[in-house]
Design a protein around this motif. Structure first.
Motif, short mmCIF file in Angstrom:
data_model
loop_
_atom_site.label_atom_id
_atom_site.label_comp_id
_atom_site.label_asym_id
_atom_site.label_seq_id
_atom_site.Cartn_x
_atom_site.Cartn_y
_atom_site.Cartn_z
N GLU A 196 9.03 -26.25 -6.26
CA GLU A 196 8.26 -26.88 -5.70
C GLU A 196 8.51 -26.49 -4.14
O GLU A 196 7.48 -26.58 -3.23
N ASP A 198 6.91 -23.44 -3.18
CA ASP A 198 5.41 -23.26 -2.96
C ASP A 198 5.12 -24.09 -1.51
O ASP A 198 4.17 -23.73 -1.00
N SER A 220 12.47 -21.52 -11.89
CA SER A 220 12.23 -20.60 -10.47
C SER A 220 12.84 -19.49 -10.53
O SER A 220 13.67 -19.05 -11.62
#
Length: 662
Positions: free
Chosen positions: A35, A38, A104
């Protein structure tokens, strides 16, 4: 920006922390690295390259995000609840940002090496290591920071201890005051009540044995856990640890060079025991299983035998052994009786046989089929190596897990079972039946979990004598033999026809291997389900899937068959006292449930009960029902298994009916 990220993605976590009634606890705030990647790739890159300097900033951002969310909470409370009946939101002082790297790029082998391949180039970056906890130290208190005051200019400053230097505090050479006068004093005074403490625990993780090459020694690394991370894992747990690799001076010993030892400072720890990592079952594979059993609805035993042929394909025949291995790996359903005692669902199996009958081959193949397994030999195993041992490290006693604890939730294979000393064999009694190990060593009194399937192999003592009991032939005690659900005897007797078939099979295997190298791998299966051959990876997925999906329940027919056979064995004059105990009744239930799972069903029918009875019959020296039982070497795959089963069912039912038990 960090505060904005936390408020955008973790506002619910921040509210939960603010509303917690205990203000002095340490709270984890788990973020996903994917996250953050991103949200802002540059921030994620800085976190990866300099986590030691960046994570404190993240903790400060958590405080800022707390205060901003607190303002919003206070406003909403004044509007919605003016009588203040809800618990008040309070900003917490100790909030630690924990980085979860699952999903990830940091989990790729290039950025996350195995423990044995950690080098100096990995020092200082955000690293993720996978392993098994083999040692768990006690929880201690460690100094976090101290506050000093300059005697000359009264400037106050903080000093943090260095973990790498044995938690020593190094005072600055001169006063760090930034005033224009530039105080150069080197005299400082400790401020009273300024010392803060943290919880501290040291564990040791070892790389998984299944991922190692043959001949490689598993490496281990010490891991430091602090604050909210302490005491969340125990010896035997599979973990994924994210943190920073550092170095620590080894202890001073006379005439020994002082070296830098690697140490891993954990930021986030995740247990993977429940995840059963390494087994990925796509939907198309599950669809193939359904189609396969839909086609074999009329001839279910033929479908079962196709699956069993995938177990140790290099060994000819031995149908009973392959069925027993499958049932042992699949296992039954654990249940709790009326008194609250847990009755194990994992069966245990022992192979007794002459040299060259393929015992070790079955052990190694079973270890590959299980997603968590430990292989050891009786000669090289002590009671401490099998159960748990107490070791002294740095003046402190701590427990180090043995083979049975490391195999918790999986399979423990013990070859050369007869080579173990009598004292060492008795230590696994509790581990096999109660599935726990009670330890009282060096002042450490505890109980560890061992939900393990034990698969043993042993040679008979001299020439196997069919007239004697198993205890005499194997030199194993009766209490230990009664804990094994299946004990199969493999005797290498001279048989010209069988020798000819086996030699042809072994030669055909080598020719088949050569053909596979040169054949076209794009050949499609003629089977509509798409399953051309039950290979090792396919079998692993199938066993894992049916264990997760099916929880079989006994039907009335199955209960009558199992009860009748148990009573018949107890009344038989040729019974083996070490085998025909109440444990045999529980073994029958476990094996019947395992067979129902193997047959892709959620209920235990008479067929499953008869199959379990035939397995137990094969482990009897003198059979009460079938005349050909006793030597599993003679069992082969039949051309028409369903028709043969009907004949066996009639024989068994007639035998039980004659004794008024069925």
């Amino acid at each position: 920006m960090l505060s904005e990220f936390l408020r955008s993605f973790h506002s619910d976590d921040l509210r939960r922390i603010l509303l917690h009634p205990e203000p002095s606890l340490h709270f984890p705030l788990v973020i996903d690295y994917a996250e953050l990647l991103d949200f802002d790739p540059e921030l994620a890159n800085i976190l990866y390259n300099d986590p030691k300097g960046f994570l404190p900033d993240f903790d400060d951002a958590a405080q800022r995000a707390q205060s901003e969310v607190l303002k919003i909470l206070n406003k909403s409370e004044l509007l919605d609840n003016p009588d203040e009946s809800k618990p008040a939101a309070v900003q917490k002082e100790f909030v630690h940002v924990r980085v979860n790297t699952s999903g990830s790029p940091l989990l790729f082998p290039e950025s996350s090496p195995s423990i044995g391949k950690v080098r100096v180039k990995h020092r200082g970056i955000l690293l993720t290591l996978k392993g098994t906890v083999i040692r768990s130290g006690g929880v201690k208190m460690i100094e976090g920071e101290r506050q000093y005051q300059c005697r000359k200019c009264n400037h106050r400053f903080l000093c943090h201890p260095e973990l790498e230097a044995g938690n020593r505090i190094t005072l600055p050479a001169s006063c760090p005051s930034t005033s224009s006068k530039g105080c150069q004093s080197a005299s400082f005074q400790l401020i009273e009540d300024s010392i803060t403490c943290h919880d501290y625990q040291e564990i040791k993780i070892q790389e998984s044995v299944q991922l190692l090459d043959v001949g490689s020694i598993p490496r281990s690394v010490p891991v430091i856990l602090m604050d909210d991370l302490v005491d969340i894992v125990k010896a035997g747990d599979d973990v994924i640890v994210t943190g920073i690799l550092s170095a620590k001076w080894s202890s001073d010993v006379k005439d020994v060079r002082c070296n830098l030892d690697p140490v891993f400072i954990a930021n986030y720890v995740r247990r993977t025991n429940e995840l059963k990592s390494g087994i990925d079952i796509p939907d198309e594979i599950i669809k193939k299983f359904d189609i396969f059993w839909a086609e074999h609805r009329a001839t279910p035993l033929e479908g079962r035998n196709k699956i069993l042929k995938g177990i140790c394909p290099q060994i000819y025949g031995l149908f009973t052994v392959k069925l027993a291995v499958a049932l042992t790996l699949i296992g039954g359903v654990q249940h709790v009786d009326a008194s609250g005692t847990k009755v194990r669902g994992e069966p245990h199996m022992l192979l007794v046989g002459d040299p060259g009958t393929g015992k070790s081959q079955f052990l190694k193949f079973a270890a590959k089929l299980s997603n968590r397994s430990v292989i050891t030999t009786g000669l090289g195993s002590t009671s401490a190596g099998l159960t748990v041992t107490a070791v002294k490290d740095g003046g402190e006693w701590m427990l180090e897990a043995g083979a049975l604890v490391l195999a918790d939730g999986g399979l423990c294979c013990i070859d050369e079972f007869d080579s173990m000393r009598e004292h060492d064999r008795t230590t696994i009694h509790e581990a096999m039946e109660q599935q726990t190990i009670s330890v009282a060593k060096a002042g450490l009194v505890t109980t560890l979990s061992t939900r393990t399937t034990v698969f043993g192999a042993t040679n008979p003592k001299g020439q196997y004598d069919s007239d004697e009991s198993l205890s005499v032939n194997t030199t194993l005690s009766g209490p230990l033999l009664s804990r094994f659900d299946i004990v199969l005897v493999l005797l290498d007797r001279e048989n010209r026809e069988l020798d000819k078939i086996i030699s042809s099979h072994i030669l055909a295997q080598s020719i088949k291997a050569e053909e596979q190298k040169t054949s076209d791998f794009g050949v499609k299966s003629t089977d509509p389900s798409g399953i051309k051959e039950w290979t090792l990876p396919f079998l692993r997925r199938y066993i894992h899937y049916i264990k997760q999906r099916f929880k079989p329940v006994l039907t009335k027919e199955a209960e009558r068959a199992i009860s009748g056979y148990y009573q018949l064995q107890r009344r038989s004059g040729t019974q083996n006292a070490a085998r025909t105990t109440v444990r045999m009744l529980e073994s029958l239930i476990r094996l019947a449930q395992a067979h129902a799972r193997l047959m892709f069903r959620n209920e235990v029918t008479r067929l499953d009960a008869i199959a379990a009875i035939l397995c137990i019959e094969s482990s009897m020296t003198t059979s009460a029902i079938i005349d050909s039982a006793g030597n599993a070497m003679n069992s082969n795959f039949r051309e028409n298994p369903d028709q043969e089963y009907m004949e066996q069912e009639n024989i068994i039912c007639q035998k039980l009916n004659d004794n008024s038990l069925f």
